[in-house]
Design a protein around this motif. Sequence first.
Motif, short mmCIF file in Angstrom:
data_model
loop_
_atom_site.label_atom_id
_atom_site.label_comp_id
_atom_site.label_asym_id
_atom_site.label_seq_id
_atom_site.Cartn_x
_atom_site.Cartn_y
_atom_site.Cartn_z
N PRO A 194 20.11 35.60 32.36
CA PRO A 194 19.63 36.98 32.41
C PRO A 194 20.05 37.70 33.70
CG PRO A 194 17.81 35.40 32.59
CD PRO A 194 19.04 34.62 32.37
N GLN A 195 20.17 39.00 33.56
CA GLN A 195 20.55 39.86 34.69
C GLN A 195 19.58 41.03 34.73
OE1 GLN A 195 24.40 40.70 33.23
NE2 GLN A 195 25.27 38.78 33.91
N ILE A 196 19.26 41.45 35.92
CA ILE A 196 18.40 42.61 36.12
C ILE A 196 19.29 43.76 36.59
CG2 ILE A 196 16.52 43.57 37.48
CD1 ILE A 196 15.52 40.66 37.81
N VAL A 197 19.16 44.91 35.95
CA VAL A 197 19.93 46.09 36.34
C VAL A 197 18.94 47.18 36.75
CG1 VAL A 197 21.61 47.82 35.62
CG2 VAL A 197 21.80 45.47 34.77
N ILE A 198 19.08 47.65 37.97
CA ILE A 198 18.20 48.70 38.50
C ILE A 198 19.05 49.76 39.20
CG2 ILE A 198 16.18 47.19 38.75
CD1 ILE A 198 16.84 46.84 41.68
N THR A 199 18.44 50.89 39.46
CA THR A 199 19.17 51.94 40.19
C THR A 199 19.33 51.53 41.65
OG1 THR A 199 17.22 53.19 40.87
CG2 THR A 199 18.17 53.73 38.70
N ARG A 200 20.29 52.14 42.31
CA ARG A 200 20.49 51.84 43.73
C ARG A 200 19.26 52.24 44.55
NH1 ARG A 200 26.13 50.80 45.26
NH2 ARG A 200 25.52 51.30 47.38
N ASP A 201 18.61 53.34 44.17
CA ASP A 201 17.40 53.75 44.87
C ASP A 201 16.29 52.73 44.69
OD1 ASP A 201 15.95 55.71 46.47
OD2 ASP A 201 14.77 56.04 44.65
N GLU A 202 16.12 52.21 43.49
CA GLU A 202 15.10 51.17 43.26
C GLU A 202 15.41 49.92 44.08
OE1 GLU A 202 13.77 52.12 38.67
OE2 GLU A 202 15.63 51.02 39.03
N PHE A 203 16.70 49.55 44.14
CA PHE A 203 17.08 48.38 44.92
C PHE A 203 16.81 48.61 46.41
CE2 PHE A 203 19.98 45.71 47.34
CZ PHE A 203 19.63 44.47 46.83
N ARG A 204 17.12 49.81 46.89
CA ARG A 204 16.87 50.14 48.30
C ARG A 204 15.39 50.03 48.63
NH1 ARG A 204 19.03 54.73 47.99
NH2 ARG A 204 21.13 53.99 48.37
N GLN A 205 14.54 50.54 47.73
CA GLN A 205 13.09 50.44 47.93
C GLN A 205 12.64 48.97 47.93
OE1 GLN A 205 10.93 52.93 45.16
NE2 GLN A 205 12.44 54.56 45.40
N PHE A 206 13.19 48.18 47.02
CA PHE A 206 12.87 46.76 46.95
C PHE A 206 13.28 46.04 48.23
CE2 PHE A 206 14.47 42.47 45.71
CZ PHE A 206 13.25 41.88 45.43
N ALA A 207 14.51 46.28 48.69
CA ALA A 207 15.01 45.63 49.92
C ALA A 207 14.17 46.03 51.12
CB ALA A 207 16.48 45.97 50.14
N ASN A 208 13.81 47.30 51.22
CA ASN A 208 12.98 47.75 52.34
C ASN A 208 11.61 47.11 52.30
OD1 ASN A 208 14.93 49.36 53.53
ND2 ASN A 208 14.33 51.18 52.38
N ALA A 209 11.03 46.94 51.11
CA ALA A 209 9.74 46.27 50.98
C ALA A 209 9.82 44.83 51.44
CB ALA A 209 9.24 46.35 49.53
N LEU A 210 10.91 44.14 51.11
CA LEU A 210 11.10 42.76 51.55
C LEU A 210 11.23 42.66 53.06
CD1 LEU A 210 13.54 41.30 48.87
CD2 LEU A 210 11.08 40.88 49.10
N LYS A 211 11.91 43.61 53.66
CA LYS A 211 12.10 43.61 55.12
C LYS A 211 10.78 43.78 55.85
CE LYS A 211 16.72 45.60 54.96
NZ LYS A 211 17.51 46.80 55.28
N SER A 212 9.83 44.43 55.23
CA SER A 212 8.56 44.70 55.90
C SER A 212 7.57 43.55 55.76
CB SER A 212 7.94 45.99 55.37
OG SER A 212 7.52 45.82 54.03
N LEU A 213 7.93 42.50 55.03
CA LEU A 213 7.01 41.35 54.87
C LEU A 213 6.96 40.49 56.13
CD1 LEU A 213 7.85 40.19 51.27
CD2 LEU A 213 5.91 41.54 52.02
#
Length: 61
Positions: free
Chosen positions: A42-61
Motif C-alpha cells: 500500500p501507498q499513501i498519497v497526500i498533498t504537499r501541504d498535508e505532508f508539510r503539516q505532518f512533518a512539522n508535527a513530527l518535528k515538534s514531538l
Amino acid sequence: MGLTDATWRKASGSSEQGDACIELAFNVSIVAVRDSKDPNGPQIVITRDEFRQFANALKSL
C-alpha cells in the motif's frame, strides 16, 4: 502522477540492514509514501501541504 513511473527516495536514516524505513515520491502537488521493505504494498498519497503539516508535527514531538 502515476506511481508506476514515480522516482522513490529512501529516507536518509535507512540502512542496508533492513531497518524500518519509508520511501517518498513527490511532484508539485502530491507526496506519496510507502514502506521500503514492501514497495508493491500500500501507498499513501497526500498533498504537499498535508505532508508539510505532518512533518512539522513530527518535528515538534
